[in-house]
Design a protein around this motif. Structure first.
Motif, short mmCIF file in Angstrom:
data_model
loop_
_atom_site.label_atom_id
_atom_site.label_comp_id
_atom_site.label_asym_id
_atom_site.label_seq_id
_atom_site.Cartn_x
_atom_site.Cartn_y
_atom_site.Cartn_z
N TRP A 1 0.82 -1.21 0.00
CA TRP A 1 0.00 0.00 0.00
C TRP A 1 0.85 1.27 0.00
O TRP A 1 0.49 2.29 -0.60
CB TRP A 1 -0.95 -0.07 1.20
N ALA A 2 2.02 1.18 0.66
CA ALA A 2 2.90 2.35 0.73
C ALA A 2 3.40 2.77 -0.64
O ALA A 2 3.73 3.94 -0.85
CB ALA A 2 4.09 2.09 1.67
N ALA B 1 8.03 2.20 5.61
CA ALA B 1 6.62 2.42 5.96
C ALA B 1 6.12 1.29 6.85
O ALA B 1 5.38 1.53 7.83
CB ALA B 1 5.78 2.50 4.68
N ALA B 2 6.52 0.05 6.54
CA ALA B 2 6.12 -1.08 7.38
C ALA B 2 6.63 -0.90 8.80
O ALA B 2 5.91 -1.20 9.77
CB ALA B 2 6.65 -2.38 6.78
N ALA B 3 7.86 -0.39 8.94
CA ALA B 3 8.42 -0.19 10.28
C ALA B 3 7.54 0.73 11.10
O ALA B 3 7.28 0.48 12.28
CB ALA B 3 9.83 0.38 10.19
N SER B 4 7.05 1.79 10.48
CA SER B 4 6.22 2.74 11.21
C SER B 4 4.91 2.08 11.65
O SER B 4 4.43 2.30 12.76
CB SER B 4 5.95 3.96 10.33
N VAL B 5 4.34 1.26 10.77
CA VAL B 5 3.11 0.54 11.14
C VAL B 5 3.38 -0.42 12.29
O VAL B 5 2.57 -0.55 13.22
CB VAL B 5 2.56 -0.23 9.91
N LEU B 6 4.52 -1.09 12.26
CA LEU B 6 4.81 -2.08 13.29
C LEU B 6 5.10 -1.42 14.64
O LEU B 6 4.83 -2.00 15.69
CB LEU B 6 5.97 -2.97 12.85
N VAL B 7 5.66 -0.21 14.61
CA VAL B 7 5.83 0.52 15.86
C VAL B 7 4.46 0.79 16.48
O VAL B 7 4.23 0.55 17.67
CB VAL B 7 6.60 1.84 15.62
N LEU C 1 -5.08 2.99 7.01
CA LEU C 1 -5.28 4.41 7.33
C LEU C 1 -3.97 5.08 7.74
O LEU C 1 -3.67 6.21 7.34
CB LEU C 1 -6.32 4.56 8.44
N GLN C 2 -3.19 4.38 8.55
CA GLN C 2 -1.96 5.01 9.05
C GLN C 2 -1.05 5.46 7.91
O GLN C 2 -0.45 6.53 7.97
CB GLN C 2 -1.19 4.02 9.95
N LEU C 3 -0.97 4.63 6.87
CA LEU C 3 -0.01 4.94 5.81
C LEU C 3 -0.39 6.20 5.04
O LEU C 3 0.48 6.88 4.48
CB LEU C 3 0.13 3.75 4.87
N ILE C 4 -1.67 6.52 5.01
CA ILE C 4 -2.08 7.78 4.37
C ILE C 4 -1.48 8.96 5.13
O ILE C 4 -0.90 9.88 4.53
CB ILE C 4 -3.62 7.87 4.31
N PHE C 5 -1.58 8.91 6.46
CA PHE C 5 -1.00 9.98 7.27
C PHE C 5 0.53 9.92 7.25
O PHE C 5 1.20 10.95 7.21
CB PHE C 5 -1.51 9.87 8.72
#
Lengths: 483, 483, 483
Positions: free
Chosen positions: A117-118, A151-157, A177-181
């Motif tokens: 998605w990123a 981007a995955a790292a940020s989601v996993l945090v 949703l998170q990846l949009i922000f």
């Protein structure tokens, strides 16, 4: 309750993503054109483009020659980052002794969907801010794989803040949703403010942590079940065992070892070399600082939560300045302080957040990614204010692109600070909004336990299911050695 | 019963292999000649030889210059493949909760003997088909290490079909025999049919899976002991525990992450870059597809067997076409379908094979390596039929050597299909013959249990030995948490 | 008893090291000077310097050109070595079922402090022997990271001899003292004797093992508590479980896979290529040899201790000669013999050392690092005596620097032997002295158990603490499945 909601949502997401890939994604020109085996350096006319592709730049004649070696350059770093995402984060999450399947498997699907998605969220916002036509294809190289893993790292945090308290479908929606922000914030920081953050202290770690904490805050308020306050803290399933803690250490060690690759994956030349040296030194000092302060603050004993997490804080904190001329002792100091702050967080601050702000942070991401990420962002502000042309020479413009076009050191420092502030704002705002959406979905019936969403009867027999969900009696967590 | 048969056989094999190394194996010229530190590019006159060694080719003058960097190019890929062989396969096999020592250790010795023996089986058949003199030395470079690990992968796939039901000496004999057929098949495919299979969908995965299933068929019929039908299915030791399943996930994740290196280990330039991108995309889509369909087909719950295996099916299936111009969406589609087929296999097909064909497949290799390998082979047929000179340019001849000498796209597709058919035939035929030989050796007395061949009394105390070997009562497997 | 002694010592060490970094450590010129992004090859005028930095050397004109790629060359090897240090050694140490937290965490802090401190001990002795001014800065590159990890490896080998019998503060002091002797020995060997040891058979493995054994001897005599003789052998906590043994195998496998990177991390060109081939072959033969002899010597069963350790002996033993023209069969023979010797050590010799010399060797480092390290050193003597200019050509002087200045093959062999003898002498002498110092610190109250220095009540409940420390009853170790 088991449900096929996740399957339907996941299937839908894959069909949409497949269509997006058909419409928008192609190989980069070098890979897909008729030249096939050979890749072209001659088309890369700026020095940065040329060097970034692994070609040789002739400054006198402004020509670029050779064979691009971007894959050779980037691939070892990419694989190290990949290991951090899937094994590092994945195994670290298995510290919950009854949630091992969920921990490692949800980590896996979150990383996969985030990578997919990123590609589109990153491109979307970059094109908005840069004014590029939407119809252009996305041109894939190994660098897209790396930014996908970031981007995955940020989601996993963020996952770390809500692990155990969310259903798989909630996690799937959260990631989307998170990846949009996330991409919006990164685009503002990089394009509007031209704020550098080579290791993602701000854009990845601080953003992920505060986003996750905001989601957790929203989710926590939504569930006044059971005996009320400190719902998750007293859940008997929210605990580790000796075995699950050693599993988690595998994750810690892979994160520890490969952090230099994360911070340096997109750097080049001497800057990349400095990233490696600075990150190794910073994280070694944060590890020693953690061992020292865990022993001192915990009355002479080590605590496994500190060792699994705070040891890594130096890697987060040095991220924004890892490519700069901070000298080895600068990295050492950053690491030492980050370890101290992170241990203080685990010993003192997490409990306060839970009790007074009603923010439950399962894996303590505030201590490992939140505070050290902010420290790293502030370090980037200081480093930017000190960066002189006389120290960096021509490299100054390579590192701070804005400096090459007239921005002063003070202005660059201001822009770094603005990027940090915007990061915190978008993380918290986006997290609150996302949390609000997640509350519309059913919450898990058996928090911190695999049994709700996994076929485990045949494996572990009756043993796993004859205990009540939440035992609100003692204050001390007791965990039977299921795992 | 414990026995020294394995030790004697292993010792004998090592003495023979040591003699073979003395007689036939030397360093490659660049490494062993008097120039020592320097390696020569100038002797490599064809473009492929030149580029493959990491030299720079001057097409206008047909000269090759520079310093060979083959080690620099190949070594990171080799190490990733090595991790897949020893940690990936090794840990994935530990899903059996009472067979952990055997699983990981037999995996280790099978990989070692396969690496050693494949040097000779590969060379033997290649020389038969290419007419090279047997007296020539085998010239070792890092590429021999890679092809040795590929051969090991095929053996370990077969091992998955028979794990728990074989003694170590049977496994040793199986590996020695399998590699003779493996190398014969690969030589026929590559030399006679000039069929390409960069990631080994056919030569490694499909071959290993159907070979192992044929061996399992022969072994299964040979043991009408205990309560008869579905002997292995009802063995109480044939099961996993929470801990052993998390161990196995470590293997899954390392296979998942490093699959791009497996598929691309022997590719170069843009083709290698495409392999990486295609494999990452295919395996990410097969992972998401697995999560979705496992949830949908298993009444709203995930099953750990699906997650440990079917998530990887995209890596197998994209193998034959990973270096081709299939575009990212082609890879995505292949991965999505492979995940679906593999989950269907675990949910529905394995039971049918066991019940109606009497083929017991312990680790489900038919679902992960067999069917996706065939899908990959068919994908290679389709891709070959579509490959046009206008798309690939000069690279067409690099990828399909036969196309450079007049073979048409249709003929190449036909050859790819022939290679697939021969692979299946030799795998099944060779497996039946090998299974026949293995039946001449004693079968294990305690299937799926470490106690027969390991000193475990001193470690686990009485706990491990006071249970009967086979409990043919319930239909549901119950496993005590030994591990 | 829990105590803050460790925290105080660790904090003190970090403050002192921080000051040392401020005073002495800077980036290497290429990284820190004003050119920033670009690194200079033109300043490297000798061939070795030029090639070592990844530049291109023009022998005719004695010029060096290109862009240094030392990071690209070294970093993948560095990361492999890093994984061996933190995951390889760290997980291998977790074989003790009640000591998992301590095993992996003390391994981590020992590696960190060793990396930090070795920067100064290495530099100190090198400057003493080379007469360089103490005021010069230490110039950091990725090679300092590698030599720091080599030093850590030696400390972790010694740790294996005393694991479970030492407090964290004793280990911290041991590491700080050991490295003074380690660097002294390496400087004498490399500078005074010009003895080569590319993989550290002598300087790393043999030194670490005999140092650790000497420390263990001193510690053992100091504790006449409990029931007297064979104190550690009969400790009920000194044992493994099925789970802890599989954890340890993860460490074994990572050491096994990445050993070629350890031996080759500082080699270049063809020499590095030979290191990789020789080490892969040697360690594969030592693994097969271990499986064969473990089965033969243990009455038809495998023993996990052999498989976890002796399989690696080929990597140790080939270390001193891995870059030489020993041909693949030479490496195979070395590996085969090393595996045999190591199994003999575990089956027969460890017990004798314990019983007659009162040297208790918890992890059996004498069998894996001690004897194979000496075998490797002797192999280096033989190889040096056979090295002819006609075989190596100009590379002879690259490998044996002394040969380029007139030293004969016989003299080089003599120097290699002297280096081995000095290594053993300094290891034993330094270990006895260090052990004497460690006896001044309090010994652990609960050997082989995490409970003394870890917060584990909240995790594992009462279960972990209701057993007496030492049960001197049976001769067979019984371990409850805590982990």
């Amino acid at each position: 309750m088991a449900s096929r909601r996740f399957g339907v949502l996941a299937l839908l997401s894959q069909i949409i993503l497949l269509i997006l890939f058909v419409v928008w994604v192609r190989y980069d020109g070098d890979l897909g054109d008729s030249s096939g085996m050979d890749q072209s350096c001659a088309t890369r006319l700026t020095e940065i483009d040329c060097l970034a592709a692994g070609c040789t730049y002739n400054a006198a004649e402004s020509t670029c020659s050779g064979t691009p070696t971007i894959l050779d350059q980037r691939y070892p770093y990419y694989q190290d980052v990949h290991v951090m995402i899937f094994i590092g984060f994945g195994m670290l999450m298995t510290f919950l002794s009854r949630y091992g399947f969920s921990a490692v498997a949800y980590n896996m699907f979150l990383a996969c969907i985030a990578f997919q998605w990123a590609q589109f969220t990153n491109t979307f916002w970059h094109r908005i801010f840069e004014g590029e036509a939407a119809s252009h294809k996305i041109r894939m190289t190994v660098e897209n794989l790396i930014t996908g893993d970031f981007a995955a790292a940020s989601v996993l945090v963020a996952y770390g803040a809500v692990i155990g308290k969310t259903t798989p479908e909630q996690l799937l929606v959260m990631a989307l949703l998170q990846l949009i922000f996330y991409s919006l914030n990164e685009s503002i920081g990089v394009i509007e403010f031209q704020a550098v953050d080579v290791g993602g202290s701000m854009y990845v770690h601080a953003f992920g942590a505060y986003f996750g904490l905001a989601v957790s805050f929203m989710l926590g308020n939504s569930r006044p079940t059971a005996s009320g306050k400190q719902l998750h803290r007293n859940n008997s399933n929210n605990g580790s065992s000796s075995t699950s803690d050693v599993f988690a250490m595998i994750g810690t060690l892979f994160l520890f070892m490969f952090w230099p690759s994360f911070n340096g994956a997109l750097a080049s030349g001497s800057a990349q070399h400095r990233v490696v040296i600075n990150t190794v030194i910073a994280i070694a000092f944060s590890a020693m600082s953690t061992f020292a302060f865990s022993n001192l603050f915990r009355r002479g004993r080590f605590n496994m939560v500190d060792i699994q997490n705070a040891t890594l804080a130096g890697g987060v904190a040095v991220g924004s300045s890892a490519d700069l001329l901070i000298e080895p002792y600068g990295a050492a100091l950053i690491g030492f302080v980050a370890g101290l702050i992170s241990v203080v967080g685990y010993v003192y601050i997490s409990g306060l957040l839970d009790r007074y702000l009603r923010i439950h942070d399962t894996a303590g991401v505030h201590n490992l990614h939140g505070m050290p990420g902010v420290v790293g962002g502030l370090g980037g502000v200081i480093a930017a204010s000190l960066a002189k042309a006389s120290d960096y020479g021509s490299a100054l413009g390579e590192i701070y692109a804005a400096r090459a076009t007239g921005t002063t050191a003070g202005e660059q420092a201001g822009n770094q600070l603005l990027a940090l502030v915007v990061t915190l704002g978008l993380a918290i705002g986006g997290g609150l909004a996302t949390g609000f959406v997640l509350r519309l979905l059913p919450a898990p019936q058996s928090p911190f336990h695999d049994r709700e969403f996994w076929d485990i009867e045949e494996h572990a027999g009756a043993e796993a299911s004859d205990e009540p969900d939440t035992i609100p009696l003692g204050s001390v967590t007791k965990v039977s050695p299921l795992m």
